[in-house]
Design a protein around this motif. Structure first.
Motif, mmCIF file in Angstrom:
data_model
loop_
_atom_site.group_PDB
_atom_site.id
_atom_site.type_symbol
_atom_site.label_atom_id
_atom_site.label_comp_id
_atom_site.label_asym_id
_atom_site.label_seq_id
_atom_site.Cartn_x
_atom_site.Cartn_y
_atom_site.Cartn_z
ATOM 1 N N SER A 69 54.530 52.145 62.845
ATOM 2 C CA SER A 69 53.085 52.373 62.682
ATOM 3 C C SER A 69 52.827 53.883 62.686
ATOM 4 C CB SER A 69 52.336 51.715 63.836
ATOM 5 O OG SER A 69 52.680 52.397 65.029
ATOM 6 N N ARG A 70 51.605 54.255 62.272
ATOM 7 C CA ARG A 70 51.233 55.672 62.341
ATOM 8 C C ARG A 70 51.372 56.184 63.771
ATOM 9 N NH1 ARG A 70 47.488 57.877 58.360
ATOM 10 N NH2 ARG A 70 47.486 56.437 56.637
ATOM 11 N N ALA A 71 51.008 55.322 64.726
ATOM 12 C CA ALA A 71 51.075 55.743 66.140
ATOM 13 C C ALA A 71 52.527 56.002 66.547
ATOM 14 C CB ALA A 71 50.453 54.670 67.029
ATOM 15 N N ASP A 72 53.452 55.159 66.071
ATOM 16 C CA ASP A 72 54.883 55.369 66.390
ATOM 17 C C ASP A 72 55.338 56.725 65.848
ATOM 18 O OD1 ASP A 72 55.195 52.844 67.420
ATOM 19 O OD2 ASP A 72 55.955 51.965 65.547
ATOM 20 N N ILE A 73 54.931 57.004 64.595
ATOM 21 C CA ILE A 73 55.376 58.238 63.950
ATOM 22 C C ILE A 73 54.755 59.452 64.639
ATOM 23 C CG2 ILE A 73 55.200 59.543 61.768
ATOM 24 C CD1 ILE A 73 55.828 56.784 60.413
ATOM 25 N N ALA A 74 53.471 59.332 65.013
ATOM 26 C CA ALA A 74 52.810 60.451 65.715
ATOM 27 C C ALA A 74 53.497 60.702 67.057
ATOM 28 C CB ALA A 74 51.332 60.131 65.918
ATOM 29 N N ARG A 75 53.895 59.625 67.733
ATOM 30 C CA ARG A 75 54.568 59.772 69.029
ATOM 31 C C ARG A 75 55.926 60.458 68.848
ATOM 32 N NH1 ARG A 75 56.288 54.477 70.380
ATOM 33 N NH2 ARG A 75 58.083 55.260 69.287
ATOM 34 N N ASP A 76 56.636 60.056 67.799
ATOM 35 C CA ASP A 76 57.948 60.667 67.561
ATOM 36 C C ASP A 76 57.807 62.131 67.150
ATOM 37 O OD1 ASP A 76 59.056 58.315 68.247
ATOM 38 O OD2 ASP A 76 59.674 57.712 66.234
ATOM 39 N N MET A 77 56.752 62.424 66.379
ATOM 40 C CA MET A 77 56.506 63.825 65.984
ATOM 41 C C MET A 77 56.232 64.658 67.247
ATOM 42 S SD MET A 77 56.203 65.805 63.226
ATOM 43 C CE MET A 77 55.502 65.133 61.729
ATOM 44 N N ASP A 78 55.449 64.108 68.170
ATOM 45 C CA ASP A 78 55.171 64.829 69.426
ATOM 46 C C ASP A 78 56.476 65.077 70.198
ATOM 47 O OD1 ASP A 78 52.508 64.919 68.930
ATOM 48 O OD2 ASP A 78 51.962 63.250 70.249
ATOM 49 N N ALA A 79 57.350 64.069 70.200
ATOM 50 C CA ALA A 79 58.608 64.217 70.945
ATOM 51 C C ALA A 79 59.487 65.294 70.302
ATOM 52 C CB ALA A 79 59.346 62.872 70.990
ATOM 53 N N VAL A 80 59.509 65.331 68.966
ATOM 54 C CA VAL A 80 60.309 66.359 68.272
ATOM 55 C C VAL A 80 59.713 67.745 68.554
ATOM 56 C CG1 VAL A 80 60.944 67.266 65.989
ATOM 57 C CG2 VAL A 80 61.252 64.836 66.493
ATOM 58 N N HIS A 81 58.369 67.827 68.549
ATOM 59 C CA HIS A 81 57.724 69.117 68.852
ATOM 60 C C HIS A 81 58.003 69.552 70.289
ATOM 61 C CE1 HIS A 81 54.565 68.681 65.424
ATOM 62 N NE2 HIS A 81 55.699 69.190 65.012
ATOM 63 N N ALA A 82 58.078 68.575 71.197
ATOM 64 C CA ALA A 82 58.350 68.926 72.597
ATOM 65 C C ALA A 82 59.778 69.466 72.730
ATOM 66 C CB ALA A 82 58.156 67.701 73.490
ATOM 67 N N MET A 83 60.702 68.888 71.945
ATOM 68 C CA MET A 83 62.090 69.337 72.036
ATOM 69 C C MET A 83 62.299 70.668 71.303
ATOM 70 S SD MET A 83 65.558 67.285 71.335
ATOM 71 C CE MET A 83 65.967 67.021 73.041
ATOM 72 N N PHE A 84 61.615 70.827 70.167
ATOM 73 C CA PHE A 84 61.758 72.046 69.358
ATOM 74 C C PHE A 84 60.358 72.620 69.094
ATOM 75 C CE2 PHE A 84 65.255 69.201 67.731
ATOM 76 C CZ PHE A 84 66.311 69.895 68.303
ATOM 77 N N PRO A 85 59.773 73.322 70.082
ATOM 78 C CA PRO A 85 58.385 73.801 69.926
ATOM 79 C C PRO A 85 58.169 74.659 68.685
ATOM 80 C CG PRO A 85 59.147 74.098 72.175
ATOM 81 C CD PRO A 85 60.336 73.661 71.386
ATOM 82 N N VAL A 86 59.231 75.331 68.222
ATOM 83 C CA VAL A 86 59.065 76.198 67.055
ATOM 84 C C VAL A 86 58.651 75.382 65.823
ATOM 85 C CG1 VAL A 86 61.485 76.133 66.304
ATOM 86 C CG2 VAL A 86 60.114 78.154 65.845
ATOM 87 N N LEU A 87 59.009 74.117 65.784
ATOM 88 C CA LEU A 87 58.668 73.287 64.622
ATOM 89 C C LEU A 87 57.174 72.958 64.606
ATOM 90 C CD1 LEU A 87 61.746 70.870 64.480
ATOM 91 C CD2 LEU A 87 61.431 73.094 63.359
ATOM 92 N N LYS A 88 56.555 73.044 65.789
ATOM 93 C CA LYS A 88 55.099 72.861 65.848
ATOM 94 C C LYS A 88 54.408 74.175 65.463
ATOM 95 C CE LYS A 88 51.496 70.989 68.719
ATOM 96 N NZ LYS A 88 51.098 70.572 70.061
#
Ligand code: ATP
Length: 239
Positions: A109-128
């Protein structure tokens, strides 16, 4: 989790991988080390379905994936982060990350993808911070983080990492390897890591296989291989 049995891969008459058997258990980080041309990239490509093995078998979670299509293998949770990162340079950082979700269409779902995007940003803040910037404008280390982030967006349980430290300064390389350890501790990811820099690889991996001209010539715990005189001479630059 991943088992290769007597895998052969040839390019025409060139035998690049010869009867390789190896296994990676759930939660392990296993390294594949060897010189230029030893067959490391070819072996990863045979696992992820980019190249068809000429013989032998590959199983993932008990399922035979020897002849499975690459997209089916990604859907099963096995994701390849290729050598030289291969990010789509004109596209933005965020669009590159979203490409990683392609195989989840209709399942996430969009919510799943948004959650995963947040997790990737938390791991690699430069990507945010660089979300809208073309991927080609990132540094080498940042592009490597993007390539790993893109793979994480596919929701994998296991990653195949091809030379994540290639061309990076030693401190950047160490940072990438630290992230690999975090991926295991925070997400429980299993990793098969290809690396020419044996010292870096053995510093993060639990176990390793040494490949020479397409064959496994040695295997063991990283601590054992670091102490092995032949490995020291051939791969660690010590006499
Ligand atoms: P490197 O660290 O330099 O990437 P590697 O261990 O990953 O090396 P491979 O790239 O898998 O090694 O190459 C193994 C062998 O297969 C080499 O002899 C190489 O020249 C050959 N090879 C690789 N790709 C091809 C191809 N597409 N066509 C023909 N031969 C190839």
């Amino acid at each position: 989790m991943l088992t290769l049995t007597n895998v052969d891969v040839s390019y025409g008459k060139i035998a690049a991988v010869r009867r390789v058997s190896l296994h990676v258990d759930q939660g392990e980080i296993v390294a594949l080390i060897g010189a230029n041309g030893a067959g490391k990239t070819t072996l990863l490509s045979a696992v992820s379905g980019l190249i068809r093995p000429g013989g032998g078998s590959v199983t993932f979670d008990g399922a035979d994936i020897t002849r499975a299509q690459p997209d089916a293998i990604v859907r099963m949770g096995l994701c390849h982060v290729p050598e030289r990162r291969l990010v789509f340079k004109p596209m933005s950082v965020t669009d590159n990350l979203l490409l990683g979700t392609y195989t989840r269409r209709g399942r996430a779902s969009r919510a799943d993808i948004a959650r995963d995007m947040d997790a990737v940003h938390a791991m690699f803040p430069v990507l945010k911070d660089r979300a809208r910037q073309p991927a080609g404008t990132l540094s080498g280390g940042e592009q490597q983080m993007l390539a790993i982030g893109r793979a994480l967006m596919a929701g994998p349980r296991m990653l195949l990492l091809d030379e994540p430290g290639m061309g990076l300064a030693p401190t950047v390389c160490r940072d990438i390897f630290r992230r690999v350890l975090e991926l295991r501790s925070q997400r429980g990811l299993t990793v098969l890591l290809v690396e020419q820099n044996a010292k870096s690889a053995l510093s993060v991996a639990d176990r390793a296989y040494v490949l020479e001209t397409g064959r496994v010539i040695l295997q063991g715990l990283s601590s054992e291989l670091l102490a092995n005189r032949d490995v020291q001479r051939a791969y660690l630059g010590r006499d």
